[in-house]
Scaffold this active site. Structure first.
Site, PDB file in Angstrom:
ATOM      1  CG  HIS A 290     -13.621  45.168  56.034  1.00  0.00           C
ATOM      2  ND1 HIS A 290     -14.783  45.700  55.552  1.00  0.00           N
ATOM      3  CD2 HIS A 290     -13.385  45.792  57.211  1.00  0.00           C
ATOM      4  CE1 HIS A 290     -15.239  46.610  56.393  1.00  0.00           C
ATOM      5  NE2 HIS A 290     -14.394  46.695  57.407  1.00  0.00           N
TER       6      HIS A 290
ATOM      7  CE1 TYR B 205     -19.537  44.593  48.201  1.00  0.00           C
ATOM      8  CE2 TYR B 205     -20.439  45.561  46.197  1.00  0.00           C
ATOM      9  CZ  TYR B 205     -19.402  45.416  47.090  1.00  0.00           C
ATOM     10  OH  TYR B 205     -18.222  46.087  46.876  1.00  0.00           O
TER      11      TYR B 205
ATOM     12  N   PRO C 186     -18.745  51.151  39.930  1.00  0.00           N
ATOM     13  CG  PRO C 186     -19.826  52.645  41.349  1.00  0.00           C
ATOM     14  CD  PRO C 186     -19.723  52.254  39.923  1.00  0.00           C
TER      15      PRO C 186
ATOM     16  CE  LYS D 179     -11.102  44.373  41.503  1.00  0.00           C
ATOM     17  NZ  LYS D 179     -10.949  44.387  42.948  1.00  0.00           N
TER      18      LYS D 179
ATOM     19  CE1 TYR E  85     -15.806  43.805  46.378  1.00  0.00           C
ATOM     20  CE2 TYR E  85     -14.279  43.733  48.211  1.00  0.00           C
ATOM     21  CZ  TYR E  85     -15.360  44.311  47.576  1.00  0.00           C
ATOM     22  OH  TYR E  85     -15.984  45.402  48.134  1.00  0.00           O
TER      23      TYR E  85
END
Ligand SMILES: Cc1cc2nc3c(=O)[nH]c(=O)nc-3n(C[C@H](O)[C@H](O)[C@H](O)COP(=O)(O)OP(=O)(O)OC[C@H]3O[C@@H](n4cnc5c(N)ncnc54)[C@H](O)[C@@H]3O)c2cc1C
Length: 390
Positions: A72, A201, A292, A296, A384
Site C-alpha cells: 500500500h 481510519y 494498535p 506498530k 506510519y
C-alpha cells in the site's frame, strides 16, 4: 537440555530472533506455551513497515510474502463527511507498508525452522526462570506432562505481555510506564472483498472505526467500543450497521459478508525500562505495548530482535558485550517514538467518554491540519511507514 540462547515465546519476536541467530551460527531453542495450530491461526496485526519487510526479504523469509501480500502506498483519513488520502510513498521517498497477516509471518517462520529440524517446542510452557543474574540462567518449563529445564547462556523473553519472563526480574529493577485508554476495539475478520484498496481510519462522532484488510478476499474491520465491552451484545447485524454509520460516505459502499471471527481487545500503552536484567533480554510485547492505531506492535517486536541478534552475534564472535549492554537503550529510542505516534493517532481519532465539544473541535482541527499541510502529512507518513533512522 542446554543451548546458547533460550527463547521463550514463538510470536514474531521469538521466531525472528531464532531465525537471525541461526543465520549467524548461534544456537537457540524456542519454547512456546501454545500449540502450533493455535499460534498459526491467531489473528492479530497485519501491517508491516518497510523496514520489517526489508529484514524478512534480506534473510530469505519473504518469498510467499512477496507473492501474496498487498503493498500500500497510502491511507485514508475520513472525518466530517469527507475522505483525505495521505500519500505515504510520495511523502517518504517511495517507502510503503505491506499488508500480510501476523499469522502468515508466523507460519513462514515456523516452517523455515522446522524444515531444517531446529528445536521449536510447542505446548512447552515456561513456568519460571532461575539465575538470570548469573552466567548460567535456566528456564523451567513443562512439556509432555513433565517438568524440564533448559540451561542457557542468555534468555530472550519474547513471551508477550502476559508471559513469565518480565516477572522474573527482581522487584525494584524495572520501571513501568503505563497509559490505559477508556475504550477498546471490537475487531472482525469477514469473508468479503475489501471495500477500499487502502486502509481507512475514520473519526466519527459515534466513535472511531477502521477499514482494513488481509487479502483480496478478506476484510478486517474495527469499531471503537467500551474497554470491557461484552462481545455477546454485538450480533453480526449490529456490527455491520454500526460500521455502515461510522464509515459511511456519499458515493462509497461498505461491502458486507460473513463474519469469520470477532473479538474485543483493550487498549493500553506500556513500557518497561530497562528491557534487560543480567542475562535476560526482553523483546516485543513482553517489554512494551502500543494501542494498535499506529500499527506498530509487530514491527517493534521485529525491530527489537534485530538489535538483540546483532548484539548476541558480536558477543559470541568477539566477546565484546557493548551491544548487549546497550540493548535496552538502543531499543527504547524507537519504542518511545512509536509510543508517541500510537498515542497521538489514538487521541486524534477516538472519542473518549468524557470528550466535550472543545476536545472534538481540537481533534477536527488537528485532522484538518494533517490533511492540508504537507509538513504535517509527511510527519504522519514517515512515522506510519517506520522511521529508518531511529
Ligand atoms: C489480542 C491481540 C490483538 C492484536 N491486534 C493487533 C492489531 O489488530 N493490529 C496491530 O498492529 N497489532 C495488534 N496486536 C499487537 C501485535 O500483535 C503484537 O504487538 C505482536 O504479537 C508482538 O509480538 P511478540 O512476539 O512480542 O508477542 P506475541 O505475539 O504475543 O508472542 C508471544 C508468544 O509467547 C507465548 N508465551 C506466553 N507465555 C509463555 C510461556 N510462559 N511459555 C512459553 N511461551 C509463552 C505466547 O503464546 C505467544 O505465542 C494485537 C495483540 C493482541 C494480544
Amino acid at each position: 537440555m542446554r543451548t546458547q540462547v533460550g527463547i521463550v515465546g514463538a510470536g514474531p519476536a521469538g521466531l525472528v530472533l531464532a531465525h537471525l541467530l541461526r543465520l549467524e551460527g548461534v544456537e537457540s531453542v524456542v519454547l512456546e506455551a501454545r500449540s502450533r495450530e493455535h499460534v498459526e491461526h491467531r489473528v492479530r496485526a497485519g501491517v508491516l513497515e518497510q523496514g520489517s519487510v526489508d529484514l524478512l526479504t534480506e534473510t530469505g523469509l519473504a518469498d510467499r510474502l512477496h507473492r501474496e501480500a498487498l503493498v500500500h502506498h497510502g491511507i485514508e483519513l475520513r472525518f466530517a463527511g469527507r475522505g483525505h488520502r495521505i500519500a505515504l510513498s510520495d511523502l517518504t521517498g517511495g517507502r510503503s507498508i505491506t499488508i500480510y497477516g501476523q499469522q502468515e509471518v508466523v507460519k513462514d517462520l515456523i516452517a523455515a525452522r522446522l524444515t531444517i529440524g531446529l528445536p521449536l517446542l510447542f505446548e512447552a510452557e515456561a513456568v519460571g526462570l532461575d539465575g538470570v543474574g548469573s552466567d548460567r540462567p535456566t528456564i523451567r518449563f513443562r512439556h509432555e506432562g513433565a517438568g524440564r529445564e533448559l540451561e542457557c547462556d542468555v534468555i530472550a523473553g519474547c513471551d508477550g505481555f502476559h508471559g513469565v519472563c518480565r516477572d522474573s526480574v527482581p522487584d525494584g529493577v524495572l520501571s513501568a510506564f503505563t497509559r490505559e485508554y477508556p475504550y477498546g476495539w471490537l475487531g472482525i475478520l469477514a469473508a468479503v472483498a475489501p471495500s477500499s484498496d487502502e486502509l481507512i481510519y475514520s473519526n466519527h462522532e459515534r466513535g472511531f472505526s477502521l477499514h482494513s484488510l488481509r487479502s483480496p478476499e478478506l476484510s478486517r474491520l474495527y469499531l471503537q467500543v467500551a474497554q470491557e465491552e461484552d462481545i455477546g451484545e454485538w450480533p453480526d447485524d449490529r456490527i455491520w450497521a454500526e460500521l455502515q454509520v461510522r464509515l459511511g460516505l456519499d458515493g462509497w459502499t461498505l461491502h458486507e459478508g460473513p463474519i469469520l471471527e470477532k473479538g474485543v481487545t483493550g487498549m493500553r500503552s506500556f513500557v518497561i525500562e530497562p528491557m534487560q536484567h543480567g542475562r535476560l533480554f526482553l523483546a516485543g510485547d513482553a517489554a512494551h505495548i502500543v494501542p494498535p492505531t499506529g500499527a506498530k506492535g509487530m514491527n517493534l517486536a521485529i525491530a527489537d530482535v534485530r538489535i538483540l541478534a546483532e548484539a548476541l552475534v558480536r558477543w559470541y564472535r568477539t566477546g565484546d558485550p557493548a551491544g548487549l549492554d546497550g540493548y535496552s537503550e538502543a531499543c527504547l529510542r524507537r519504542v518511545w517514538r512509536a509510543e508517541h505516534f500510537s498515542w497521538w493517532m489514538t487521541s486524534m481519532l477516538h472519542r473518549a467518554p468524557d470528550t466535550d465539544a472543545f476536545d472534538r473541535k481540537l481533534q477536527l482541527a488537528q485532522l484538518e491540519y494533517v490533511c492540508t499541510s504537507e509538513a504535517a502529512a509527511r510527519s504522519l507518513a514517515e512515522n506510519y511507514v517506520g522511521l529508518a533512522h531511529v
